[in-house]
Scaffold this motif. Structure first.
Motif, short mmCIF file in Angstrom:
data_model
loop_
_atom_site.label_atom_id
_atom_site.label_comp_id
_atom_site.label_asym_id
_atom_site.label_seq_id
_atom_site.Cartn_x
_atom_site.Cartn_y
_atom_site.Cartn_z
N TYR A 115 0.85 -1.19 0.00
CA TYR A 115 0.00 0.00 0.00
C TYR A 115 0.89 1.24 0.00
O TYR A 115 1.66 1.45 0.94
N VAL A 116 0.78 2.05 -1.05
CA VAL A 116 1.62 3.23 -1.22
C VAL A 116 0.77 4.48 -1.01
O VAL A 116 -0.02 4.85 -1.87
N ALA A 117 0.91 5.11 0.17
CA ALA A 117 0.05 6.25 0.52
C ALA A 117 -1.38 5.89 0.15
O ALA A 117 -2.08 6.64 -0.53
N ALA A 118 -1.81 4.72 0.62
CA ALA A 118 -3.03 4.12 0.09
C ALA A 118 -4.07 3.82 1.17
O ALA A 118 -3.77 3.67 2.36
N LEU A 119 -5.30 3.71 0.70
CA LEU A 119 -6.43 3.30 1.54
C LEU A 119 -6.34 1.81 1.83
O LEU A 119 -5.95 1.02 0.96
N GLN A 120 -6.75 1.43 3.05
CA GLN A 120 -6.79 0.02 3.43
C GLN A 120 -8.13 -0.26 4.12
O GLN A 120 -8.17 -0.57 5.30
N PRO A 121 -9.22 -0.17 3.37
CA PRO A 121 -10.53 -0.42 3.99
C PRO A 121 -10.70 -1.88 4.41
O PRO A 121 -10.02 -2.77 3.90
N ILE A 201 3.51 2.05 2.81
CA ILE A 201 4.34 3.25 2.75
C ILE A 201 3.47 4.43 3.15
O ILE A 201 2.41 4.66 2.55
N ILE A 202 3.91 5.15 4.16
CA ILE A 202 3.17 6.33 4.61
C ILE A 202 3.96 7.58 4.25
O ILE A 202 5.13 7.72 4.62
N ALA A 203 3.32 8.44 3.48
CA ALA A 203 3.95 9.71 3.09
C ALA A 203 3.67 10.72 4.19
O ALA A 203 2.52 11.12 4.40
N THR A 204 4.70 11.12 4.89
CA THR A 204 4.50 11.94 6.09
C THR A 204 4.09 13.38 5.79
O THR A 204 3.67 14.10 6.69
N THR A 226 6.74 1.68 6.32
CA THR A 226 7.90 2.49 5.94
C THR A 226 7.45 3.94 5.81
O THR A 226 6.46 4.22 5.13
N LEU A 227 8.13 4.84 6.48
CA LEU A 227 7.80 6.26 6.42
C LEU A 227 8.72 6.95 5.41
O LEU A 227 9.93 6.76 5.42
N ILE A 228 8.12 7.75 4.53
CA ILE A 228 8.89 8.52 3.56
C ILE A 228 8.42 9.98 3.63
O ILE A 228 7.22 10.23 3.53
N VAL A 234 4.11 10.26 -3.61
CA VAL A 234 5.39 9.69 -3.19
C VAL A 234 5.95 8.70 -4.22
O VAL A 234 7.17 8.62 -4.40
N TYR A 235 5.09 7.98 -4.90
CA TYR A 235 5.56 6.99 -5.87
C TYR A 235 6.20 7.66 -7.09
O TYR A 235 6.98 7.02 -7.81
N ILE A 236 5.88 8.93 -7.32
CA ILE A 236 6.48 9.68 -8.43
C ILE A 236 7.71 10.44 -7.95
O ILE A 236 8.75 10.45 -8.61
N SER A 237 7.61 11.07 -6.79
CA SER A 237 8.71 11.91 -6.30
C SER A 237 9.84 11.10 -5.68
O SER A 237 10.99 11.55 -5.66
N HIS A 238 9.54 9.89 -5.19
CA HIS A 238 10.57 9.05 -4.56
C HIS A 238 10.48 7.62 -5.10
O HIS A 238 10.25 6.66 -4.35
N PRO A 239 10.67 7.44 -6.40
CA PRO A 239 10.48 6.11 -6.99
C PRO A 239 11.44 5.05 -6.46
O PRO A 239 11.05 3.88 -6.30
N ARG A 240 12.68 5.42 -6.17
CA ARG A 240 13.64 4.43 -5.68
C ARG A 240 13.24 3.92 -4.30
O ARG A 240 13.30 2.71 -4.03
#
Length: 259
Positions: A115-121, A201-204, A226-228, A234-240
């Protein structure tokens, strides 16, 4: 001293063979394939940076282009791509894509969820219930007469991708993919994170999805977090950094480990 032509040819042939064998060996290490699912307002092209890292590292990657016309439609589009895969799959979702992979992830091919800065219903819960829109982003939404939603282009960068280059954010604001408002009220019938390992992944610095709410959802799901320090994009600005988390999930799947 000039090297004999025959010796030079032999050396070149050995180098090529060694390189080819190394590539085969690296590829054979990655038994898991990756399927990427985008979120609302965007399309799959946003995954390009992550895709480049993953494929360069030897992974097979597929990207879903779901229509954003309804949760059932988007899950069906994801399942079509899953049906093409051979072997175990790591299914990755950004933003609203998290709701999609929670349902589509019930496919037996899927062995882990990211889950990348994503919903988890949860089962019986809608995306809006799992994570109500942040007030500052909610007021910037625009709804069409037929119930589709976009962000005010003037507010897109601040709400979605504050850490993106201005030109890129402006282009994305102008090329938004309207999403049916129904996707946020649709209640999930399945939540694969109950039965399968998950990573979050949580985009802070997220201005679209409240990071604290994202933490709560990840904790509820038992996801490895994982905090970024990044925006919702975040998936575009921090792809690595995002790719590394996906590769960790793939590595765990390949070697039968759990987070």
């Amino acid at each position: 001293m000039t090297m004999p032509q025959s010796l030079l040819g032999t050396i070149i042939a050995l180098m090529l063979a060694t390189s080819a064998n190394a590539q085969v060996a690296a590829s054979s290490m990655h038994s898991a394939t990756i399927v990427l699912v985008h979120g609302a307002l965007v399309d799959g092209s946003g995954w390009r940076g992550v895709y480049d890292v993953l494929t360069r590292d030897g992974y097979h990657v597929s990207i879903v282009q779901q229509p954003l016309t309804g949760l059932d439609d988007d899950v069906a589009a994801t399942k079509r791509v899953l049906a093409w895969q051979d072997g175990p799959v790591v299914l990755v979702g950004h933003s609203y894509g998290g709701a999609i992979i929670s349902v589509a992830g019930s496919d037996p091919r899927v062995k882990a969820l990211v889950y990348v800065a994503a919903l988890q219903p949860d089962i019986g819960e809608s995306s809006a219930e799992a994570a109500p829109p942040r007030p500052e982003a909610s007021k910037d939404l625009r709804t069409t007469k037929d119930g589709f939603v976009v962000l005010d282009p003037a507010k897109f960068a601040a709400d979605f991708g504050a850490d993106l280059p201005k030109a890129q954010a402006a282009f994305m604001a102008s090329s938004q993919v309207p999403v049916s408002g129904s996707v946020f009220s649709a209640k999930l019938t399945q939540a694969a994170w109950h039965d399968k390992p998950s990573y979050a992944i949580i985009a802070t610095q997220d201005h679209a999805l409240d990071p604290e709410r994202a933490r709560w959802m990840a904790k509820r799901a038992g996801s490895k977090v994982t905090l970024i320090p990044a925006s919702h994009a975040v998936y575009i600005s921090h792809p690595r950094a995002v790719a590394r988390v996906i590769e960790t999930a793939a590595h765990d799947v390949s070697f039968g480990r759990t987070p």
